[in-house]
Every structure is written in C-alpha cells, then in structure tokens.
Design a protein around this motif. Structure first.
Motif, PDB file in Angstrom:
ATOM      1  N   CYS A 213       0.813  -1.218   0.000  1.00 25.36           N
ATOM      2  CA  CYS A 213       0.000   0.000   0.000  1.00 25.36           C
ATOM      3  C   CYS A 213       0.848   1.270   0.000  1.00 25.36           C
ATOM      4  O   CYS A 213       0.317   2.364  -0.251  1.00 25.36           O
ATOM      5  CB  CYS A 213      -0.956  -0.010   1.191  1.00 25.36           C
TER       6      CYS A 213
ATOM      7  N   TYR B  33      -5.238   2.565  -1.580  1.00 24.67           N
ATOM      8  CA  TYR B  33      -6.099   1.958  -0.563  1.00 24.67           C
ATOM      9  C   TYR B  33      -6.703   3.065   0.299  1.00 24.67           C
ATOM     10  O   TYR B  33      -6.035   4.050   0.589  1.00 24.67           O
ATOM     11  CB  TYR B  33      -5.259   1.016   0.312  1.00 24.67           C
ATOM     12  N   PRO B  34      -7.989   2.991   0.705  1.00 26.86           N
ATOM     13  CA  PRO B  34      -8.899   1.851   0.538  1.00 26.86           C
ATOM     14  C   PRO B  34      -9.794   1.923  -0.693  1.00 26.86           C
ATOM     15  O   PRO B  34     -10.586   1.017  -0.939  1.00 26.86           O
ATOM     16  CB  PRO B  34      -9.737   1.928   1.812  1.00 26.86           C
TER      17      PRO B  34
ATOM     18  N   ILE C 121      -9.053  -3.519  -2.653  1.00 20.08           N
ATOM     19  CA  ILE C 121      -8.081  -4.630  -2.631  1.00 20.08           C
ATOM     20  C   ILE C 121      -7.866  -5.145  -4.060  1.00 20.08           C
ATOM     21  O   ILE C 121      -8.067  -6.319  -4.395  1.00 20.08           O
ATOM     22  CB  ILE C 121      -8.508  -5.763  -1.678  1.00 20.08           C
TER      23      ILE C 121
ATOM     24  N   PRO D 249      -3.660  -4.839   4.142  1.00 19.34           N
ATOM     25  CA  PRO D 249      -4.873  -4.330   4.783  1.00 19.34           C
ATOM     26  C   PRO D 249      -5.668  -5.486   5.379  1.00 19.34           C
ATOM     27  O   PRO D 249      -5.542  -6.634   4.942  1.00 19.34           O
ATOM     28  CB  PRO D 249      -5.648  -3.676   3.630  1.00 19.34           C
TER      29      PRO D 249
ATOM     30  N   GLU E  71      -8.604  -6.393   5.028  1.00 18.74           N
ATOM     31  CA  GLU E  71      -9.516  -7.075   4.104  1.00 18.74           C
ATOM     32  C   GLU E  71      -8.813  -8.098   3.213  1.00 18.74           C
ATOM     33  O   GLU E  71      -9.467  -8.949   2.602  1.00 18.74           O
ATOM     34  CB  GLU E  71     -10.219  -6.057   3.183  1.00 18.74           C
ATOM     35  N   TYR E  72      -7.493  -8.008   3.117  1.00 15.90           N
ATOM     36  CA  TYR E  72      -6.789  -8.791   2.102  1.00 15.90           C
ATOM     37  C   TYR E  72      -6.930 -10.296   2.310  1.00 15.90           C
ATOM     38  O   TYR E  72      -7.308 -11.027   1.388  1.00 15.90           O
ATOM     39  CB  TYR E  72      -5.307  -8.401   2.064  1.00 15.90           C
TER      40      TYR E  72
END
Length: 470
Positions: free
Chosen positions: A187, A196-197, A201, A235, A237-238
């Motif tokens: 990132c 990001y964000p 992703i 992140p 969420e990854y």
C-alpha cells in the motif's frame, strides 16, 4: 573452577584475524560479491547481545536473520539439545520417537486449528519444497502463483517461487516450470498504481484474474507479512478476500511463515491476525529460535486424508531428526513460560511510537510498517515521489547501498541491524527490554543524518532532525 576444569579455547589456537581470513578465503559469503565480504568473528552471545572476537558487545536488533526469537543462549533450549543427544541422537524418518510425538502434540496447541498433519524438514526452503510437492500431488495440478517482492528460499523450487532478484541468477532454467507471479500487497508503493482503501483490494482481484485466466493452478503462496523485502503488512480485508478467492476457484492457500511465525508479530502466527485458516503453513527459524535447523510443513486434515490411499512421494534422511525436534519442544515451552507472544504484542506499540518519532524528525524516512516486534523503516530520497535511495538493480550490480552504509555505522556503535536495498528490518529478540529498544533506536537516530543529507525534500516547518552532531 576446580583444578581439573579448563576454560574452552573459543579461538581454537587462532587469532580473530586468522579466523576471519580463513573464513573469507575458503567459504562463500551468501548473497553478495565475495570481494566485499569482511566477516567479523562471533564468539559468544547472551540474551539480546552478541560478542565478537575482540570482546565487543552488539545489541542484536534484528535477531541475526530474524530468527532468534528467544534470544541467545536460552538455558532450557540448550539443555534439550544435550539431553536429546544423550538419549537418542538419530532415528530415521520411518521410526516413531517420543520427541516427535511430543512436538506434534504441542503444534496442535499453537498452530491455526485446521492444521493437523506435519512434515519436518531442516530449513524453510526445504519446507516450501515439500509444500509445493504436496499441493501438486493433492490437486493434480501444477502451477503455483507466487508474488513479486517475496522470498521463499534458495533451493530450486523455492528460488523459482521467489519474486526478488535473488532468483535472477538462476534464470531462465532456474525459474522452474509452473511458477507465475502476481503483484504483491504494497500500500506504500502499489505495483498496480492503486490507492487503498478506494482500490477495493485490487491486488487480490488481480490475483483472481490470473487464476481464472491460467489453467492448472494448484496453489497460491504468500508471506502473510512480507519479510526481507520490506515487512509489507496487508490491509485487514486482504486475507479474508484471498481465502474466498482460493475457495471459489479450488486453489490451495500456502502461507510462508518462516519469518513471521513464533510470536514475531504478536500472535503465534501472522495469519492469526486475520482469523483465516491456510491449507498449508510453512515455517522455520523461530521454531527452534534457530538453535538447530528445523523446518515445518503443516497441512489440513483434508489434505492428510488424501494420502491415506495415495502415495506420498517425498522424504529425506533428516526428516523428523530428533536432534532438531527436541529444541522445538523446549522453544514452545519457553515461549509459553515467558509469555512471549503477548510480550511482542505489548511491545509493538512502544517500538512503533519510537519509529514514528524518528519519521517526524528525519525527512529520509518515507514509511514505517510492522506488527509486534517486526518492523521496517523505509528510506527515500523524496517523500512525495517515494523514490528509494537504492534499487534491486543496484543490489545485483554490487553497488553499495545507503542502508548498508548506515548499518555499518550502527555496528561500529554496537548495534547490528539488517539492511536490504533501501530499508531496515527491525526485529529484535522477543525478550528485548524497553531500555534496549531505546538504545537501538538512538543509534539508528544518530546515523540517519547520512540519508537526510541526501534528501531533496526537507522536514515540515518547525521540526529539527537529530544528527550525530546534535
């Protein structure tokens, strides 16, 4: 000391100069031009310090190669090695041993819960080789997707899956069939130029695009937090996204926790931060705190069940060697006794605050990244452009890097710190004290002026850099 006892001759009848000279002349220095190798002699170590042949002490600010999580000369681990040597120094892989059973039981306590079957090797690269073979045998497919800015080992299959330039010397033959590369999660310097964000992703989406446009993908291999190549933290969420992508496309997820395992990031394993279960986990280094070489390949029971009626086509002489397993048992017990996983988590914010303070005062620091006791300090010529002082091409060409120069100055002041291309990897033993962290940061602070002086953009108004002259 009794009259019959003698002091061990740590020098073996040689001077430190002779020892270093023989080493340089007759041994290969790894990942370097040999003409530039000037090893120092290490004769002793204790806790968070190492001692050279001249008696000088150094704070080990990177756990040597990010591996000595317990620190140096832990008495329980040393005794476990001696006791195993007295009891049973070798058993071939076909035999059961009490040490093997004991370690297997302990692994079930600390590994992600889905991992229940184990193959023991003698290094991280061998453990990755086993993971690739298992994935290919289990799926009947051949391709492995790895990522750029990755390192998975130096043997043929593992170096083929390594994204950094250490692979280049082996190409084209060394790349190996069936290895393809996807963008890393970065990132700070996104390789696909997203932010990001808002990106959603995109690096994970790109990886799924690769899977769907390649035939025959057996597995994806990732370092949960990229190690040597920059301590790149994804992140939140990854990993849930990647887990779903692998499940939706019938692809195995291999996580390489050679460097990030064993409490390093403030969890037993880095994937624990995101609550996901890998299909295969590979680890080494901290499993014995590097006192003895050991690698581990752990799989789910679903994969294990496949081999009940299918031939497991892998093995080697030193698999499950009892001398490698005993210190792993002791290491886990010591980590539990000393509560080191929680300790790494608790010290994480402390070291982060120290590093962020450095960033405020040094324009050469572009980014600070990490978790627990695993951090990177990224140096840049210009914070706006994020241009590094050195590149991979410089490394391959043998051009001395600025971070290496700073690391050399730090070593002269009694602190060792791993430097790679244009960043430092700060990963001290999990037993380190706050006072020792302060010392390491202070010595780094002292020498960052070497980078600040080369920056094209200064500090924000009102801030002053602390240099060695201040």
């Amino acid at each position: 000391m009794s009259p019959t006892e003698t002091v061990p001759d740590l020098m073996h009848g040689m001077t430190t100069e002779e020892i270093c000279d023989i080493t340089r002349k007759h041994n290969y220095g790894t990942w370097r031009y040999q003409k530039a190798w000037k090893p120092i002699q290490m004769v002793d170590a204790q806790d968070s310090h190492i001692i050279d042949g001249n008696g000088k002490r150094y704070l080990d600010f990177s756990s040597q190669l990010m591996c000595m999580n317990l620190g140096h000369k832990n008495a329980a681990v040393i005794e476990s090695i001696a006791a195993q040597a007295r009891e049973l120094p070798y058993a071939m892989p076909g035999y059961a041993t009490a040490t093997r059973a004991e370690l297997s039981k302990l692994l079930l306590e600390v590994l992600p819960s889905a991992l229940t079957k184990f193959f023991f090797a003698t290094s991280g690269t061998e453990a990755n080789e086993a993971a690739f073979k298992i994935a290919r045998m289990y799926t009947g497919k051949s391709k492995i997707i790895a990522r750029y800015r990755s390192y998975h080992g130096s043997t043929t299959g593992s170096i083929a899956a390594t994204g950094d330039p250490r692979r280049w010397a082996m190409e084209p033959g060394g790349k190996g069939p069936g290895i393809i590369f996807s963008p890393e999660v970065n990132c700070y310097r996104c390789p696909i130029k997203h932010t990001y964000p808002q990106c959603g992703i995109a690096c994970a989406d790109y990886l799924e695009h690769m899977i769907r446009n390649e035939s025959d993908v057996a597995a994806v291999i990732v370092e949960p937090i990229v190690g040597t190549n920059g301590v790149l933290v994804p992140p939140d969420e990854y990993f849930p996204t990647l887990r779903k992508i692998c499940d939706d496309n019938n692809v195995l997820m291999i996580v390489d926790e050679v460097m990030t395992g064993w409490g390093r990031t403030g969890k037993w394993f880095a994937v624990d931060h995101w609550g996901i279960q890998p299909d295969i986990l590979v680890t080494a280094k901290g499993i014995t705190s590097a006192y003895v070489p050991l690698g581990l390949t752990a799989t789910t029971q679903k994969i294990a069940d496949f081999f009940v009626d299918h031939f497991f086509a892998h093995g080697h002489t030193y698999e499950a060697h009892p001398m490698t397993l005993a210190p792993a048992v002791a290491t886990i017990h010591e980590m539990q006794r000393l509560n080191l996983v929680d300790r790494a988590a608790e010290l994480g914010p402390y070291i982060e605050a120290k590093l962020q303070d450095l960033k405020l005062r040094h324009p050469s620091i572009g980014d600070i990244r990490g978790k627990g006791l695993f951090w990177a300090l990224d140096l840049v010529k210009n914070r706006d452009t994020k241009e590094p002082f050195n590149t991979y091409a410089d490394k391959v060409a043998g051009i001395p890097s600025l971070v290496d120069q700073i690391a050399g100055k730090m070593m002269a002041d009694g602190v060792t710190c791993q430097a790679w291309v244009s960043h430092f990897v700060i990963a001290p033993p999990l037993i380190i004290t706050k006072e020792e962290i302060d010392l390491g940061i202070a010595v780094l602070d002292k020498h960052l002026h070497l980078a600040d002086e080369k920056c094209s953009r200064g500090l924000p108004s009102g801030l002053t850099s602390i240099t060695s002259n201040s």
